[in-house]
Each structure stands twice: as structure tokens, then as C-alpha cells.
Design a protein around this motif. Sequence first.
Motif, PDB file in Angstrom:
ATOM      1  N   VAL A 182     -23.523   4.163  14.809  1.00 36.53           N
ATOM      2  CA  VAL A 182     -22.679   4.741  15.859  1.00 36.53           C
ATOM      3  C   VAL A 182     -21.489   3.857  16.209  1.00 36.53           C
ATOM      4  CG1 VAL A 182     -24.537   6.111  16.868  1.00 36.53           C
ATOM      5  CG2 VAL A 182     -24.185   3.756  17.660  1.00 36.53           C
ATOM      6  N   ASN A 183     -21.442   2.646  15.636  1.00 35.35           N
ATOM      7  CA  ASN A 183     -20.330   1.718  15.883  1.00 35.35           C
ATOM      8  C   ASN A 183     -20.109   1.529  17.383  1.00 35.35           C
ATOM      9  OD1 ASN A 183     -18.251  -0.028  15.163  1.00 35.35           O
ATOM     10  ND2 ASN A 183     -16.712   1.594  15.164  1.00 35.35           N
ATOM     11  N   ASP A 184     -21.179   1.235  18.090  1.00 33.41           N
ATOM     12  CA  ASP A 184     -21.112   1.137  19.541  1.00 33.41           C
ATOM     13  C   ASP A 184     -22.171   0.148  20.024  1.00 33.41           C
ATOM     14  OD1 ASP A 184     -20.227   1.683  22.082  1.00 33.41           O
ATOM     15  OD2 ASP A 184     -21.091   3.697  22.206  1.00 33.41           O
ATOM     16  N   THR A 185     -21.983  -0.340  21.218  1.00 31.32           N
ATOM     17  CA  THR A 185     -22.957  -1.246  21.840  1.00 31.32           C
ATOM     18  C   THR A 185     -23.169  -0.813  23.289  1.00 31.32           C
ATOM     19  OG1 THR A 185     -21.192  -2.780  22.439  1.00 31.32           O
ATOM     20  CG2 THR A 185     -22.370  -3.222  20.390  1.00 31.32           C
ATOM     21  N   PRO A 186     -24.327  -1.120  23.864  1.00 32.00           N
ATOM     22  CA  PRO A 186     -24.555  -0.752  25.270  1.00 32.00           C
ATOM     23  C   PRO A 186     -23.629  -1.546  26.182  1.00 32.00           C
ATOM     24  CG  PRO A 186     -26.324  -2.158  24.473  1.00 32.00           C
ATOM     25  CD  PRO A 186     -25.487  -1.827  23.283  1.00 32.00           C
ATOM     26  N   ALA A 187     -23.257  -0.934  27.298  1.00 31.24           N
ATOM     27  CA  ALA A 187     -22.372  -1.606  28.251  1.00 31.24           C
ATOM     28  C   ALA A 187     -22.799  -1.202  29.650  1.00 31.24           C
ATOM     29  CB  ALA A 187     -20.910  -1.224  28.006  1.00 31.24           C
ATOM     30  N   GLY A 188     -22.917  -2.187  30.509  1.00 34.34           N
ATOM     31  CA  GLY A 188     -23.275  -1.863  31.875  1.00 34.34           C
ATOM     32  C   GLY A 188     -24.347  -2.784  32.406  1.00 34.34           C
ATOM     33  N   PHE A 189     -24.419  -2.844  33.723  1.00 35.94           N
ATOM     34  CA  PHE A 189     -25.365  -3.726  34.386  1.00 35.94           C
ATOM     35  C   PHE A 189     -26.812  -3.315  34.111  1.00 35.94           C
ATOM     36  CE2 PHE A 189     -27.923  -4.549  38.227  1.00 35.94           C
ATOM     37  CZ  PHE A 189     -27.914  -5.937  38.194  1.00 35.94           C
ATOM     38  N   TRP A 190     -27.056  -2.009  34.090  1.00 32.74           N
ATOM     39  CA  TRP A 190     -28.412  -1.485  33.810  1.00 32.74           C
ATOM     40  C   TRP A 190     -28.216  -0.321  32.844  1.00 32.74           C
ATOM     41  CZ3 TRP A 190     -32.349  -3.964  36.687  1.00 32.74           C
ATOM     42  CH2 TRP A 190     -33.663  -3.542  36.414  1.00 32.74           C
ATOM     43  N   ASN A 191     -28.002  -0.641  31.567  1.00 33.14           N
ATOM     44  CA  ASN A 191     -27.550   0.378  30.610  1.00 33.14           C
ATOM     45  C   ASN A 191     -28.674   1.131  29.914  1.00 33.14           C
ATOM     46  OD1 ASN A 191     -28.301  -1.355  28.228  1.00 33.14           O
ATOM     47  ND2 ASN A 191     -26.654  -2.638  29.049  1.00 33.14           N
ATOM     48  N   SER A 192     -29.902   0.732  30.168  1.00 29.40           N
ATOM     49  CA  SER A 192     -31.054   1.363  29.521  1.00 29.40           C
ATOM     50  C   SER A 192     -32.153   1.561  30.549  1.00 29.40           C
ATOM     51  CB  SER A 192     -31.547   0.476  28.365  1.00 29.40           C
ATOM     52  OG  SER A 192     -32.573   1.109  27.640  1.00 29.40           O
ATOM     53  N   LEU A 193     -33.195   2.277  30.178  1.00 30.54           N
ATOM     54  CA  LEU A 193     -34.263   2.603  31.123  1.00 30.54           C
ATOM     55  C   LEU A 193     -34.813   1.358  31.808  1.00 30.54           C
ATOM     56  CD1 LEU A 193     -35.969   5.055  32.123  1.00 30.54           C
ATOM     57  CD2 LEU A 193     -37.620   4.502  30.315  1.00 30.54           C
ATOM     58  N   PHE A 194     -35.022   0.292  31.023  1.00 30.45           N
ATOM     59  CA  PHE A 194     -35.526  -0.963  31.566  1.00 30.45           C
ATOM     60  C   PHE A 194     -34.480  -2.062  31.436  1.00 30.45           C
ATOM     61  CE2 PHE A 194     -39.575   1.174  30.103  1.00 30.45           C
ATOM     62  CZ  PHE A 194     -39.887   1.670  31.375  1.00 30.45           C
ATOM     63  N   ALA A 195     -33.274  -1.730  31.793  1.00 28.44           N
ATOM     64  CA  ALA A 195     -32.123  -2.635  31.964  1.00 28.44           C
ATOM     65  C   ALA A 195     -31.310  -2.856  30.700  1.00 28.44           C
ATOM     66  CB  ALA A 195     -32.539  -3.978  32.554  1.00 28.44           C
ATOM     67  N   ASN A 196     -31.943  -3.195  29.581  1.00 28.27           N
ATOM     68  CA  ASN A 196     -31.199  -3.506  28.364  1.00 28.27           C
ATOM     69  C   ASN A 196     -32.086  -3.235  27.149  1.00 28.27           C
ATOM     70  OD1 ASN A 196     -32.979  -5.717  28.163  1.00 28.27           O
ATOM     71  ND2 ASN A 196     -31.540  -7.085  29.201  1.00 28.27           N
ATOM     72  N   PRO A 197     -31.570  -3.394  25.923  1.00 29.19           N
ATOM     73  CA  PRO A 197     -32.391  -3.105  24.736  1.00 29.19           C
ATOM     74  C   PRO A 197     -33.632  -3.984  24.613  1.00 29.19           C
ATOM     75  CG  PRO A 197     -30.061  -3.237  24.143  1.00 29.19           C
ATOM     76  CD  PRO A 197     -30.174  -3.727  25.554  1.00 29.19           C
ATOM     77  N   LEU A 198     -33.634  -5.144  25.286  1.00 31.03           N
ATOM     78  CA  LEU A 198     -34.777  -6.060  25.227  1.00 31.03           C
ATOM     79  C   LEU A 198     -35.840  -5.726  26.280  1.00 31.03           C
ATOM     80  CD1 LEU A 198     -32.744  -9.374  24.852  1.00 31.03           C
ATOM     81  CD2 LEU A 198     -33.740  -7.990  23.026  1.00 31.03           C
ATOM     82  N   ASN A 199     -35.536  -4.748  27.149  1.00 31.88           N
ATOM     83  CA  ASN A 199     -36.461  -4.296  28.207  1.00 31.88           C
ATOM     84  C   ASN A 199     -36.784  -5.409  29.204  1.00 31.88           C
ATOM     85  OD1 ASN A 199     -36.568  -1.762  27.017  1.00 31.88           O
ATOM     86  ND2 ASN A 199     -38.467  -2.184  25.896  1.00 31.88           N
ATOM     87  N   TRP A 200     -35.768  -6.146  29.639  1.00 30.90           N
ATOM     88  CA  TRP A 200     -36.007  -7.234  30.577  1.00 30.90           C
ATOM     89  C   TRP A 200     -36.379  -6.731  31.967  1.00 30.90           C
ATOM     90  CZ3 TRP A 200     -31.871 -11.654  29.751  1.00 30.90           C
ATOM     91  CH2 TRP A 200     -32.111 -12.256  28.503  1.00 30.90           C
ATOM     92  N   ASN A 201     -35.847  -5.579  32.367  1.00 24.17           N
ATOM     93  CA  ASN A 201     -36.130  -4.991  33.683  1.00 24.17           C
ATOM     94  C   ASN A 201     -35.829  -5.973  34.817  1.00 24.17           C
ATOM     95  OD1 ASN A 201     -36.943  -2.262  34.275  1.00 24.17           O
ATOM     96  ND2 ASN A 201     -38.577  -3.125  35.531  1.00 24.17           N
ATOM     97  N   SER A 202     -34.730  -6.660  34.656  1.00 24.16           N
ATOM     98  CA  SER A 202     -34.319  -7.627  35.673  1.00 24.16           C
ATOM     99  C   SER A 202     -32.813  -7.565  35.857  1.00 24.16           C
ATOM    100  CB  SER A 202     -34.745  -9.050  35.291  1.00 24.16           C
ATOM    101  OG  SER A 202     -33.969  -9.524  34.208  1.00 24.16           O
TER     102      SER A 202
END
Length: 635
Positions: free
Chosen positions: A612-632
Motif C-alpha cells: 500500500v506504500n503507506d505507514t500508520p500515522a497518529g497518536f493512537w492509529n490502531s486498535l491498541f495504539a500502534n502496530p506493536l499493540n503497546w496500548n500506551s
Amino acid sequence: MVFVKGDLSFKNARGFAYLIFFTYLFFLSFSNVFAGALLVSGNGIYDESGNLIKSLTVNDLLFDGTEYYYIQTDGIYTLDGKTKIDIKNAQRVGLNYVLANLKVYKISKGNATTIGTVSSKMKSIYVQDDYIIGIEGNQIVCYFQDKIVWSISTSASSIKVSGSYLAVFDSQTQLFNISNPKYIKLERVYPKFKDYVFFDIYHVFADDSKIYFYRGNARLSTTFPYKGALLTDGTFLYSGTLVISSELTQKELKFSVKSLVPVPSSSETDEGEKQIVQIPSTQQTTIQTTPQTTTNKETETSEKNYPSQEKPSEPEPTIVKPTVTQPVQKTPKLYELVWKVVLSDDVFGKPAVKDNVAYVPTLKGNLLSISNGKINWTYKASFVVVGHVTVGEHIYLASWDDNIYAVDEKGSLKWKLALDGDISQGPAWDGYYLYVVTDNGTVYVLKDNIRNASIVSSYRTASYPVVPPSVSLSGKIFVVDGVGNLWRDKSVQSFVGKVKNLPVVSETPYISQQLGFTLYDDMGVSYEFVPMVKETQILRGKSVFMTINEEVTDAVVSKEKLYIMTSSGKLLIIDKSTKKTLFSDTVPNGKYISLSNGYLYAFGKEVRSYYVNDTPAGFWNSLFANPLNWNSGVK
């Protein structure tokens, strides 16, 4: 089909016999004047009527659409013997493909070109339209231009390709459609068998003693004895000395068939029509370096038909060296499905993605490391896993066996720590500590000491938390219990009901509407997914952004796009400015998505990777914050 051959006329006219013999070979090799097959037996090459065409020890045959070849230990020869391709110890792995010294060659127009290199651990190899399929460890893997395009978990030790089908011989026989080898589709599951071929309108299977015919799921009552590897030219089915017609009548040959290639009819060749003869797939056998003992009948056939003892000497063949090519690295097309891995277990908790490696938890307690279309390793917990995976110093896995597991990037257990009950929610990580809440409601703060873990602190909330712990930048821990109470550290702050995530913004948790979840983009704009009766409403800030006509199970936000997974497995890529759908696809049992390093990962019954030639962007860009699921609150 006639198997009894009479004596040649003009036995004493030796020159006339030579003329007939070489004229016959000429038309066979270049004019394709009859339909059927060329057959390999212990003492040479036969036509389907049982006539000996060439008397010599042959390991196998090849056909590139116009030219026939026979394989011997010292090389690959055109049928007329005039050209020798200098590939030693070649093993046929497709109609015009061979394997030698871990290189796969495509044979065409008297030449050989490499199309890929395989691992020494790869076995049961077949090639279909330049796609290399085989078993590596506990996976069936498909390569194209030295890149994996899909893989399947399996405990099978052998597979077989016939026509457009791949049979996997495990505790049951799985039959996959590979008419387009880039995309594999499970057709049906059959009982346990050891051999397969697609013949006429039948899926034909064999065990150690019998041959069985299926039309779809229905098995015919007719069976035949299994006498050798199942082979077909589309007109007849062969098993050792047994020949079966499409009318399911049988005849016996005077020799045993160990391989074959189809022969197109003259009308097909002359008129340029598509060949209707089914391309055969052969079982791979150990290459023989010494001639097999022939029966008296086979010898008698050779002597009756052709003056094999007094053939004129043939000129030395022209030696052709194979061409070795290097795969060209190409950037995938935008939104192209780059690879997929078919899983044998369900995914309940959300996977984590670090760089281009996905760490996938399965319901049965397996943690899979997947990259480039292949399972790198599997770690087995002792019980069920339903929570998400988190990647920090290690890959962290929470289980219903009361333990937190820490596994390194090579799949080795570094430590595990028993807590006070089942753990249904994945842990949070802020770069310093690991935060875990058990089903008993006990919150633990853990220190990863690399080789072991220690409990820094713990306290009780209420039981059955509905979301993982969410951690602010200052280390405040937020938990929602099974009743719907929001806990801030050791005290209840308010009633919020049941939500799917709990983003923490400026030390304050954002409370989504019931059963909903919220993401934040790089501009600090919230995208809240609100489940309705038959649809999901997406709010951007306080305004309605758009409506999806089914439940949204997961989403990721980037600078310009919104990535969505629905309950039916529909994957949507939406332009945030125009609200247009840029791409859509359906993932079997699709449940979660992650975005990392230019690739979108979709998780369900399959793990898929899209470019998709794209990367996540944003303070809480995924369900659990980021692709690593840090939830912090740590970015």
C-alpha cells in the motif's frame, strides 16, 4: 487401443525397415500426427499402442508444447537425439520443468533457463506456470521469481499436482484449485489417500490397493486395482500395467508405465487450437542410473518391431549449456496482494507487526512468526490464547494457563511468569514496564529483566476486564471491568459500559460509545466507530464521516487513508479527503488489520500482505495504539 502387435512385413528388407523407422520418428517428433501419449517404461519409450519408439534407459520425458525430450543421468536430449542440454541428474518436476542441484529449469525450444532456486530442505516439488510448489518443514510453500506468494501449514509429507489441482496427502486428502497458481483455493476434503490425478471428469485417488473415482464429493462404486503411480494423458488413465478409459473399462499393457507426456493430435497442432489433452503430473521417484531388467515380452516387442541391434550409428548431439538468469526485483503494484499464508487455526487476539514480521496468536495457543509469505517459527503455549500479542523487549503472549510468556525473535522462550488467574487481555507496554490484568481483576506491573521477569507492583480491581490496560505517559493505568466501570489505578472513576479500546489522550481516556472504538490521526482528529443495528457509523470529531453497512471489527488510520476490516472479512481502503473507496477485497474470516513499512497485513483464516506504500500515522492509529499493540501513550 491395440496392444498386440504383429510382425513387420519385409523382414529381410533391412533398408526399407530403416526408412520406415526413421520416417516414423520424424513425424512423431515434429508433426505430432497422433493423439495420446509417449510412455516411459523400463527399457525405453513407447507409444500408447505399445510400440517401442526408442530403446534405451530413460529416467523421464518432457514436452514443451512442440518438442519432446528424454532425461538421462548425463543430460536432457531431444527425442531425435540431435541436441543435448547439459544438465546432469535432472529430475522432472513439471511437464517441461526439471530440478538439478537445487535449481529449477524451464525447458523450451531446445534450451534450459533457470526460473528459481529451492532450499535443500524442500521436497515433493512441482512447477506450474513457473510457480514452484513444494513442502518446506511443516508448510507447503509456493514461490514465484524466488519470492513466496503463499504458504499453508501442513503435517503432510507429500503432495501432487495434476492439471489445475494440488492434492495434499495428510490425515485427510485436501484438494486445492491452483488454476491460477498465485491464488490457492480449497476445493474439497477427501479421505486419506496416497495418490491422485485429475482424469476426464473425475478426481481419481488411490490407497495402497485400490483406485477410486469421485465426481465432486460422490464416489463411484467402480474401483480398480492400484498397480503403480497414477498418470494420465487426458484420454487414458495409467497405473503400472493397467490402462483405464474414460468409459471406465480396463486393459493391460505388456509393460509397466512409470511416466508419460501427452501427444497432441495433428489437427490441434496444424490449426493452432488449444490442446485439450490433460497435462499429466507424475509422482517423483529416485532417478535410476542403471537399466531396469526387462521382461521377455518387452524384449520380444522390441525385436519384432524394429531392428534395434543393427541401427546405424547416430552423430554426436549438439551440446547446449543452460542459461542462468537472476530474478528481477520489482516493486509490487499499488494494493497488490504480495503473499498470503493459510492458517490451520483460528485467530482470536490481535496480532502485532514489527517491521515486516507479523506475530500471530492462535486460539489453540500457538504464537506464529510470519514474514515474506512463510511461517518462520511456531511457539506453543500450554493453553488457549484469546488476547492480543504485544512486542516490546520480547514478544509477549498472555494465556488462559495463568502465564505471561516472553519469546525472543527467534522463537525461543526467554521467561514465563505465573499470575493469579486466566489472562484474556493482552498486555500493555510503555518502554519501561509490562502491564497485565488477569480475569480476576488483578493488575500487575512487571519488569522484563531479559532472562526473567519480576513483579514491581500489583493491586485488585474488579473481575473480567473487557479491554487491556491502557497506560498514560505518566504511568497511570486505566482498566474497564466486566460491569463497565472505568478504573484509574486503584479506584473507580466512572461508569463507561463496554468498549473495545481505551485511547489515552493527555492523561485522559477517550470513552467510545457502547461496543465501539476510537482512533486518533496525526492531526489529533478522532475517528470513532459506533456500531448500530445493521451498520457502523464513523464519526470524525463530532460529525458523521461515513457509514459502513456492517460491523467494523478493526481499523487503522494513516495520514491520508483509513483502512477498515468488517465482520464479513471485507477489507476497505478509503481516502480520508474524498471518502472514496480506493480498494476492496475479502479476507476469509477476516478480523484484524495492521499497517507497517508500506504493507497492510490482514488476519483471519489467512494472513495476507498487501503493498500500500503507506505507514500508520497518529497518536493512537490502531486498535491498541500502534502496530506493536503497546496500548500506551508512548508513540
